[in-house]
Scaffold this active site. Structure first.
Site, PDB file in Angstrom:
ATOM      1  N   ASP A  24       0.838  -1.212   0.000  1.00  0.00           N
ATOM      2  CA  ASP A  24       0.000   0.000   0.000  1.00  0.00           C
ATOM      3  C   ASP A  24       0.870   1.258   0.000  1.00  0.00           C
ATOM      4  O   ASP A  24       0.586   2.223  -0.722  1.00  0.00           O
ATOM      5  CB  ASP A  24      -0.913  -0.024   1.237  1.00  0.00           C
ATOM      6  CG  ASP A  24      -1.896   1.132   1.241  1.00  0.00           C
ATOM      7  OD1 ASP A  24      -2.729   1.201   0.319  1.00  0.00           O
ATOM      8  OD2 ASP A  24      -1.803   1.990   2.142  1.00  0.00           O
ATOM      9  N   LYS A  77       1.381   4.203  -2.900  1.00  0.00           N
ATOM     10  CA  LYS A  77       1.208   5.628  -2.601  1.00  0.00           C
ATOM     11  C   LYS A  77       2.452   6.427  -3.012  1.00  0.00           C
ATOM     12  O   LYS A  77       2.333   7.534  -3.566  1.00  0.00           O
ATOM     13  CB  LYS A  77       0.917   5.827  -1.110  1.00  0.00           C
ATOM     14  CG  LYS A  77      -0.480   5.359  -0.729  1.00  0.00           C
ATOM     15  CD  LYS A  77      -0.665   5.275   0.772  1.00  0.00           C
ATOM     16  CE  LYS A  77      -2.104   4.954   1.119  1.00  0.00           C
ATOM     17  NZ  LYS A  77      -2.296   4.615   2.515  1.00  0.00           N
TER      18      LYS A  77
HETATM   19  N1  LIG Z   1      -4.986   0.961   4.167  1.00  0.00           N
HETATM   20  C1  LIG Z   1      -4.619   2.300   3.978  1.00  0.00           C
HETATM   21  C2  LIG Z   1      -5.841   3.131   3.904  1.00  0.00           C
HETATM   22  C3  LIG Z   1      -5.576   4.388   3.239  1.00  0.00           C
HETATM   23  O1  LIG Z   1      -5.121   4.478   2.126  1.00  0.00           O
HETATM   24  C4  LIG Z   1      -3.798   2.797   5.138  1.00  0.00           C
HETATM   25  O2  LIG Z   1      -3.720   2.085   6.097  1.00  0.00           O
HETATM   26  O3  LIG Z   1      -3.244   3.881   5.030  1.00  0.00           O
END
Ligand SMILES: N[C@@H](CC=O)C(=O)O
Ligand code: NDP
Length: 814
Positions: free
Chosen positions: A677, A681
């Site tokens: 994740d 990002k």
């Molecule tokens: N799973 C993500 C949610 C936001 O994007 C996080 O924990 O930051």
């Protein structure tokens, strides 16, 4: 003096006739009342005649219905003192009519003349009834003074001069207070019954108003007046209070069936205002049509109304040899005139190499044949290309005299329809600038009317039509927020959020009129259909609704794969889902370019930092000429939360469950724990900062062993428990050293990395509570002191709020 005309619905029933009687009797002074046949009677007369000529005995039942209708209204509205006399008169006429039908059956002959006579009984009967219903009224037989003569193509046209003279003789010469007469009826020079054409009662009233120099012509009908657009298509359409003659003519000539177009001409010349009123709602102010509406202000809307016809065929004639040749257009129009083809739109490029005309679909074959015959020589020698017809199109006309004072209106109009994916095939605007007409595909008509109505503030509000895909943590929260905010946005910002689709991974419910978001669960269960991403795509595209926004609150790659097609069809996309923006670079670029080309939005602010304004900030910096040199960030709400809650009695496995329960994790928490994740990002941040990077470019210093991530998501938590001890030791050591763990994403001088770091109390990441995120941006302008953006970085509420903000930004309201 007033001239009032009451249409078929106004004189259709005892109730409506009672209204007519009250309206007329309340008017002081002299007035002329022109009436149509009782509602539906003209069609019934024609149908009965057709049955009779076909030797179908059912004509007798049909005739009996005609008799019954007339007798019933006499019983209901004519005062007792005149009832018998009226009945006797009407029965006599009905007997005549019965004999005519019988004759038609026996002779097997229904000539146009016989049909004219039959149809005339509608107004002859209604006018006798109405004149006896209204106190003190005098009946006049309009056949004795409305005179027609033969016009082009054998059509009956008004003989104005003779009619005016006869009105003097047959009407003005007598004493009366209320003159009642049938509309539509006329006779020709030989005294034979003719008429002014369907809708001709309005025309009769206008002729009378002009001849008698009336103060006003009132057209009483079954609607409150001219509407800004067809209310069956646009539910926010409203009544226009004032129109000029030209505007009214433009609107009713082209779709709006409020008054019969020729009505305007006689009163326009005498500057007699027309008031359109509703018999069923007499207190409504109606629409006033006059030369110069008295209350016109500069702030008046440029467009007064929109009308359309969905029956359009474009016929085009092209040739390079047409350029500069005199007489081609004259041949086109003369040939079409000779065949009686009506052309309602003409478009010719200044290069003169083609001329396009719009005709009704029913005239298309004749028009093409006629032009092929006319240009047979040129076609045979190849000088001209074949005549081409494009059928099943629709024409839209926007109308308003104020358009001529408004620069950029055509630009805005075509930009608005273009942004909604509607292709303008042909267009026309005369130098009077009171009407811009354009031709589009018929399937886009509803969308075009809605978007124009909406964009030119003819609607009370702007509308966004949303498809909400994903009803999990974020999607549910978004629906709650919309449900709570909908009314306020409408009231204070004139923005209507219309949710037209809702879908989960299995069910979807779609309705262009809008869905109640507060009731979404029941709607999905009880009214939903089974869906797949492809079915969702089809539903969205088939609805073809204007100002549409596809909102992706899933974590599905299959849903993300729909964006390209949706954007290409001018559907805006707002995504909480990060897959598209962080996946293949070419796809990311293509989505952005498609959105730009189609002039729609692809927004994904929540992809990094949930509701924090990070992507918008980076975009603003870049657009204003800054350069992002370095990014350091803690952007995993889940991981930050985990490292903040770890304690002697909260092991890693428990902290992961707590993060999931709090709604911070991805649907599959391994995406967070594996660092994926954060990698996504970081890639999105760097791309938005203008760098061509991919997930493979990121150096990964991860803390969960690869093998633990394999298998099913459910098994993961129990596997993580095997790391509890190791993490408790790490935590204890860090606590003793007054350090905190942070999972940091970094972009520095083109180098991308993610990894676990322990930071001391001097580090800006040290104080970062709960699931908070922090982003440090070092730029050309923010060099010595980087820009800091910090706050809640995960959670359903803040993420939904960020998605909502993206949605609202599409409407561009303040
Ligand atoms: N799973 C993500 C949610 C936001 O994007 C996080 O924990 O930051
Ligand atoms: N939670 C957060 O703090 C943040 C989340 N996001 C992003 O928001 C998105 C949603 O997260 P969250 O709400 O927590 O996830 P949830 O798992 O709670 O919800 C996901 C929803 O997507 C639906 N769905 C899955 N596949 C499909 C499909 N093929 N077609 C239609 N619907 C589908 C699911 O349907 P069903 O109900 O049938 O399973 C479910 O309703 C994720 O992409 C996440 O990365 C972004 C920023 C922050």
């Amino acid at each position: 003096m007033k001239v009032l005309k009451f249409g078929g619905t106004s004189v259709g029933t005892v109730n409506s006739l009672t209204n007519v009687k009250r309206i007329v009797e309340e008017i002081p002074g002299r007035k002329v009342v022109v009436v149509s046949a009782l509602g539906g009677i003209t069609d019934l007369l024609i149908a009965t005649a057709r049955l009779a000529v076909a030797d179908d005995i059912a004509y007798l039942d049909s005739y009996a219905r005609i008799v019954e209708r007339h007798i019933a209204v006499i019983d209901g509205v004519v005062p007792e003192s005149r009832r018998d006399a009226t009945l006797a008169m009407v029965k006599m006429m009905l007997d005549e009519l019965g004999n005519i039908f019988k004759g038609v059956m026996l002779l097997h002959d229904l000539s146009p003349r016989a049909l004219d006579i039959i149809v005339s009984y509608g107004e002859r009967l209604s006018s006798v009834i109405v004149s006896n219903a209204i106190k003190g009224a005098t009946h006049f037989d309009s056949r004795t003074f409305i005179r027609t003569k033969e016009g082009p193509h054998g059509a009956n046209v008004l003989d104005s001069e003779l009619t005016n003279r006869l009105i003097e003789e047959k009407v003005c010469a007598y004493e009366w207070d209320t003159a009642v007469m049938g509309g539509f009826l006329a006779t020709d020079a030989k005294g034979e019954v003719t008429n002014l054409g369907r809708g001709g009662s309005d025309y009769t009233a206008a002729i009378m108003a002009a001849a008698l120099d009336a103060d006003i012509l009132e057209i009483w009908t079954d609607v409150d007046g001219f509407m800004t657009a067809d209310p069956r298509v646009i539910d926010t359409a409203y009544v226009i209070d004032e129109l000029t003659y030209t505007e009214a003519m433009e609107l009713c000539n082209f779709g709006a069936k409020v008054i019969y177009p020729p009505t305007i001409y006689p009163v326009y010349h005498k500057n007699i205002p027309i008031l359109v009123k509703n018999t069923f709602n007499p207190s409504a102010p109606g629409t006033r049509i006059s030369n110069e509406p008295p209350h016109r202000k500069p702030s008046d809307k440029a467009i007064k109304g929109i009308s359309s016809i969905n029956d359009t065929c474009l016929v085009t004639i092209t040739s390079l040899c047409m350029v500069g040749v005199i007489g081609v257009n004259s041949r086109i129009f003369n040939a079409l005139t000779a065949k009686g083809v009506s052309v309602f739109l003409v478009s010719q490029a200044a290069s003169e190499n083609n001329t396009t005309i719009a005709v009704r679909n029913a005239d298309a074959d004749l028009a093409v044949r006629t032009l092929r015959e006319e240009f047979a020589t040129e076609l045979a020698t190849g000088m001209f290309n074949d005549v081409v017809a494009e059928r099943d199109l629709a024409t839209v006309a926007v109308v308003g005299e104020n358009m001529k004072h408004t620069t950029g209106l055509a630009g805005k109009l075509f930009n608005t329809v273009g942004r909604n994916g509607i292709n303008v095939i042909a267009c026309a605007q005369g130098a009077s600038e009171t009407n811009i007409s354009f031709v589009i595909e018929r399937k886009s008509l509803r969308k075009a009317l809605n978007v124009i109505h909406d964009s030119f503030f003819l609607s009370e509000c702007q509308v966004l039509n949303l498809f909400l895909i994903g009803v999990g943590n974020v999607g549910r929260s978004l629906m709650q927020q919309i449900s709570k905010q909908q009314e306020k946005l409408l009231r204070e910002k004139n923005l209507r959020i219309n949710v037209v689709g809702i879908a989960s991974s299995k069910r979807g419910v779609f309705n262009r009129d809008g869905l109640d978001v507060a009731d979404w669960r029941r709607l999905l269960d009880e009214e939903g259909i089974d869906v797949t991403p492809d079915i969702i795509r089809r539903e969205v595209l088939n609805m073809n609704i204007f100002n549409s926004v596809f909102v992706d609150c899933t974590a599905s790659a299959d849903v993300a794969a729909l964006y390209k097609d949706l954007l290409s069809h001018n559907v805006n996309v707002v995504a909480a889902n990060k897959i598209a923006a962080s996946g293949d670079y070419d796809v990311y670029k293509e989505l952005k370019e498609t959105a730009r080309r189609k002039d729609v939005k692809y927004l994904f602010e929540t992809n990094v930092g949930a509701g924090l304004p990070i992507i918008n900030t980076i975009n603003s910096l870049i657009n204003s000429g800054d350069k992002i040199l370095k990014i350091e960030a803690v952007v995993s709400g889940t991981l930050n939360y985990i490292f903040n809650v770890l304690a002697a009695d909260v092991p890693l496995s428990r902290a992961v469950v707590m993060a999931k329960e709090a709604g911070y994790t991805e649907p599959d928490p391994r995406i967070d724990l594996s660092g994926k994740d954060v990698i996504r990002k970081l890639v999105i941040l760097a791309r938005e900062a203008g760098y061509e990077v991919s997930q493979e470019d990121v150096e990964k210093n991860l803390f969960i062993p690869e093998e633990m991530l394999a298998g099913e998501a459910d098994e993961f938590i129990s596997k993580v428990a095997s790391l509890d001890e190791e993490f408790e030791k790490m935590r204890g050591d860090a606590e003793a050293a007054h350090r905190h763990f942070r999972f940091v994403a970094s972009f520095d001088n083109g180098h991308l990395s993610v990894g676990l770091r322990s930071v001391d109390s001097d580090h800006p990441f040290y104080n970062l509570a709960g699931s908070n995120n922090v982003i440090l941006l070092t730029t050309d302008r923010y060099m010595e002191y980087p820009m800091v953006i910090k706050g809640y970085g995960a959670g359903a509420e803040v993420t939904a709020a960020g998605v909502f903000a993206d949605i609202i930004s599409i409407a561009n309201i303040r």
